[in-house]
Design an enzyme around this catalytic site. Sequence first.
Site, PDB file in Angstrom:
ATOM      1  N   GLY A 137       0.732  -1.135   0.088  1.00 12.38           N
ATOM      2  CA  GLY A 137      -0.089  -0.046  -0.091  1.00 12.38           C
ATOM      3  C   GLY A 137       1.075   1.168   0.090  1.00 12.38           C
ATOM      4  O   GLY A 137       1.986   1.331  -0.297  1.00 12.38           O
ATOM      5  N   ASP A 173      -5.949  -7.639  -6.710  1.00 12.70           N
ATOM      6  CA  ASP A 173      -5.540  -7.571  -5.364  1.00 12.70           C
ATOM      7  C   ASP A 173      -4.498  -6.548  -5.270  1.00 12.70           C
ATOM      8  O   ASP A 173      -3.327  -7.058  -5.608  1.00 12.70           O
ATOM      9  CB  ASP A 173      -5.568  -8.953  -4.748  1.00 12.70           C
ATOM     10  N   LEU A 174      -4.421  -5.495  -4.418  1.00 11.92           N
ATOM     11  CA  LEU A 174      -3.560  -4.565  -4.335  1.00 11.92           C
ATOM     12  C   LEU A 174      -1.959  -5.093  -3.752  1.00 11.92           C
ATOM     13  O   LEU A 174      -2.206  -5.539  -2.773  1.00 11.92           O
ATOM     14  CB  LEU A 174      -3.773  -3.521  -3.473  1.00 11.92           C
ATOM     15  N   ASP A 175      -0.909  -4.878  -4.602  1.00 12.99           N
ATOM     16  CA  ASP A 175       0.388  -5.403  -4.333  1.00 12.99           C
ATOM     17  C   ASP A 175       0.285  -6.973  -3.949  1.00 12.99           C
ATOM     18  O   ASP A 175       1.259  -7.054  -3.221  1.00 12.99           O
ATOM     19  CB  ASP A 175       0.723  -4.617  -3.165  1.00 12.99           C
ATOM     20  N   GLU A 176      -0.578  -7.535  -4.511  1.00 15.86           N
ATOM     21  CA  GLU A 176      -0.480  -9.239  -4.332  1.00 15.86           C
ATOM     22  C   GLU A 176      -0.089  -9.939  -5.337  1.00 15.86           C
ATOM     23  O   GLU A 176      -0.150 -11.068  -5.204  1.00 15.86           O
ATOM     24  CB  GLU A 176      -1.811  -9.539  -3.375  1.00 15.86           C
TER      25      GLU A 176
END
Length: 284
Positions: free
Chosen positions: A201, A226-229
């Site tokens: 994030g 999915d953020l940064d995953e």
Amino acid sequence: MKRATATLLISCPDQQGLVARISNFIFANGGNIIDADQHTDFEAGLFLSRIEWELTGFNLDRELIGPAFEAIARPLGAQWQLHFSDRKPRLSLWVSKQDHCLLDLLWRQQAGELDAEIPLIISNHDKLRPIAEQFGIDFLHLPITRETKAEQEARQLAAIADYGIDLVVLAKYMQVLSSEFLAQFPQVINIHHSFLPAFAGANPYQRAYERGVKIIGATAHYVTPDLDEGPIIEQDVVRVSHRDDADDLVRKGKDLERIVLARAVRLHLQHRVLTYRNRTVVFA
């Protein structure tokens, strides 16, 4: 000049004789293998392989290689990709206001380190337009707000199609791509300024400083909803100490971001990355 080569990336359920079947396909058609690597994930029951061979002397025309290999791949339950080394992928670099990753990729491409064409830069700010003009690259300014996001993503997708883009690189593009965008164009690499999964994030350097970490990192990964995953391609770290303030962490981190992103893009361009189960195998 280097001779043109073909590269197969393959993943399939693990079973006996896979290496022999694949290599025999190339041998039987007069191919000379110049690089081969494989990995078995026993927990997943998957065999993953990269094999590259010279096209000079190969008995099959390019347009026939895929259909011929599909006859072998189908009974194996294999997923596969076929790439040719003399076809240059086309990249679009996306940025906001920071220029360090953008300039690094442009310099590397200009120096011949990245075997690709870069015809388009897209940004939600107009600040970096002069860099695009300096390198003779088209620049598309598309401001993003919550209200205009869907409309602007539609324009981005249209531009990608118009320019024949194969890969989007988020070179410090400080916007989250929607799941609708990624469903239509999933080939996106992002650079995140932390050693994921730590400090995902926003504001990772400030949070790392407040936590008093002794190592900071950078992570290049494929983008998913999915953020940064997304599946991680490349990472690296550098040591920091109690004498470093938050600005020092940012300075050291920017050096890492440049290097890690360039490595990841190069590996992708060389067709050395296979994704599965939100993970990657990197045939370095």
